[in-house]
Design a protein around this motif. Sequence first.
Motif, PDB file in Angstrom:
ATOM      1  N   TYR A  95      54.895   6.259  80.868  1.00 30.97           N
ATOM      2  CA  TYR A  95      54.845   6.416  82.326  1.00 30.97           C
ATOM      3  C   TYR A  95      56.163   6.892  82.919  1.00 30.97           C
ATOM      4  O   TYR A  95      56.197   7.500  84.000  1.00 30.97           O
ATOM      5  N   LYS A 103      57.589  12.776  82.157  1.00 36.38           N
ATOM      6  CA  LYS A 103      56.635  13.745  82.683  1.00 36.38           C
ATOM      7  C   LYS A 103      55.649  14.130  81.585  1.00 36.38           C
ATOM      8  O   LYS A 103      56.052  14.413  80.462  1.00 36.38           O
ATOM      9  N   THR A 124      51.240  15.755  81.104  1.00 36.22           N
ATOM     10  CA  THR A 124      50.016  16.242  81.745  1.00 36.22           C
ATOM     11  C   THR A 124      48.795  15.499  81.203  1.00 36.22           C
ATOM     12  O   THR A 124      48.858  14.856  80.145  1.00 36.22           O
ATOM     13  N   ILE A 125      47.704  15.629  81.923  1.00 30.08           N
ATOM     14  CA  ILE A 125      46.441  15.043  81.448  1.00 30.08           C
ATOM     15  C   ILE A 125      46.024  15.721  80.153  1.00 30.08           C
ATOM     16  O   ILE A 125      45.448  15.081  79.259  1.00 30.08           O
ATOM     17  N   CYS A 146      38.311  12.871  80.887  1.00 25.03           N
ATOM     18  CA  CYS A 146      38.396  12.503  82.312  1.00 25.03           C
ATOM     19  C   CYS A 146      37.079  11.913  82.804  1.00 25.03           C
ATOM     20  O   CYS A 146      37.059  10.971  83.606  1.00 25.03           O
ATOM     21  N   SER A 179      40.188   8.222  88.602  1.00 22.80           N
ATOM     22  CA  SER A 179      40.587   9.247  87.640  1.00 22.80           C
ATOM     23  C   SER A 179      41.811   8.798  86.856  1.00 22.80           C
ATOM     24  O   SER A 179      42.509   7.851  87.240  1.00 22.80           O
ATOM     25  N   GLN A 228      44.548  10.474  86.626  1.00 23.06           N
ATOM     26  CA  GLN A 228      45.710  10.732  87.485  1.00 23.06           C
ATOM     27  C   GLN A 228      45.924   9.600  88.485  1.00 23.06           C
ATOM     28  O   GLN A 228      47.056   9.153  88.721  1.00 23.06           O
ATOM     29  N   GLU A 229      44.843   9.112  89.064  1.00 15.22           N
ATOM     30  CA  GLU A 229      44.949   7.996  90.022  1.00 15.22           C
ATOM     31  C   GLU A 229      45.437   6.728  89.322  1.00 15.22           C
ATOM     32  O   GLU A 229      46.265   5.996  89.866  1.00 15.22           O
ATOM     33  N   LEU A 258      47.306   6.593  86.655  1.00 18.46           N
ATOM     34  CA  LEU A 258      48.713   6.803  86.347  1.00 18.46           C
ATOM     35  C   LEU A 258      49.595   6.549  87.573  1.00 18.46           C
ATOM     36  O   LEU A 258      50.627   5.870  87.479  1.00 18.46           O
ATOM     37  N   ILE A 259      49.182   7.063  88.720  1.00 14.33           N
ATOM     38  CA  ILE A 259      49.971   6.865  89.948  1.00 14.33           C
ATOM     39  C   ILE A 259      50.044   5.390  90.307  1.00 14.33           C
ATOM     40  O   ILE A 259      51.123   4.864  90.615  1.00 14.33           O
TER      41      ILE A 259
END
Length: 277
Positions: free
Chosen positions: A183, A186, A188-189, A204, A214, A216-217, A219-220
């Motif tokens: 985490y 950097k 990418t998916i 995904c 998702s 991405q969500e 991860l954030i």
Amino acid sequence: MIEYLSRNLHHTDLHLNQYGMEQCLTEHHHGPAVRDHYLIHYILEGSGRFVVGNQTYHLRKGEGFLICPGVVTYYEADKNDPWAYGWVGFHGLQAEFYLTQAGLDAEHPTFRYDRDDELANYLTMMTNTTSLNTARDMQLTGLLYLILSLLVDNTQNETQIDNKENRKEVYIRKVIDFIEMNYSSKFTIAQIAHFVGLDRSYLCSIFKEYIHISIQEYLIHYRMNKACELMRNRQLSIGDISRSVGYDDPLLFSKMFKKIKGSSPKSYRNLIGTLFE
């Protein structure tokens, strides 16, 4: 033959500190005793018994056992067919993680590897390593990684996942493991999908099916939760925290933090400061 490595590198990901091979005499034993590192024994010939807690395991050629730090164990060669084994002792920040991937821990300390001679060959290569110190350390560490990779691969091959839903859960766990380990960097998916070994779109899709957000969500949210933990350390600036959770741009970090947590990083830090004063 026993080889010990003198350097104490508990802060490294993986560090080998002893290894060897031995043909044991009848009823040769060790313990009851504890170790301060992990120790894997792999049986090359013969048989014996391994005792930990109230459990006794009778093991033979092609099988092995793990001794965990701080756990009292006893092991003894068979009276009629004493074992010969090779062993590796190690520690490090990732040692427990790698062993878990191999299905080994204090509750599950034994394994079987009898599909080929690779594990025995790597142990033999360790004992035959005679290079100068720096090169030798690199070779030995590489062999330790190869040994653990065999055990991980062996466990995954032996685990028959017949149910498609269970297989999906394994993939999702791999995604979460990847995020937890990386985490602060950097990525990418697509790189996550490559790590898991699935098509990006399919990965995904199943992740959202199970986790309901998702990748991405997820991860954030994970990064922002880690940032909240770091906020308690007053020696870290907001920029330090931003970079520590994978954001080189503090402004972008602040924007995402406010979106997820409802307040700016500075306001959040001030709030928790009043709560814990």
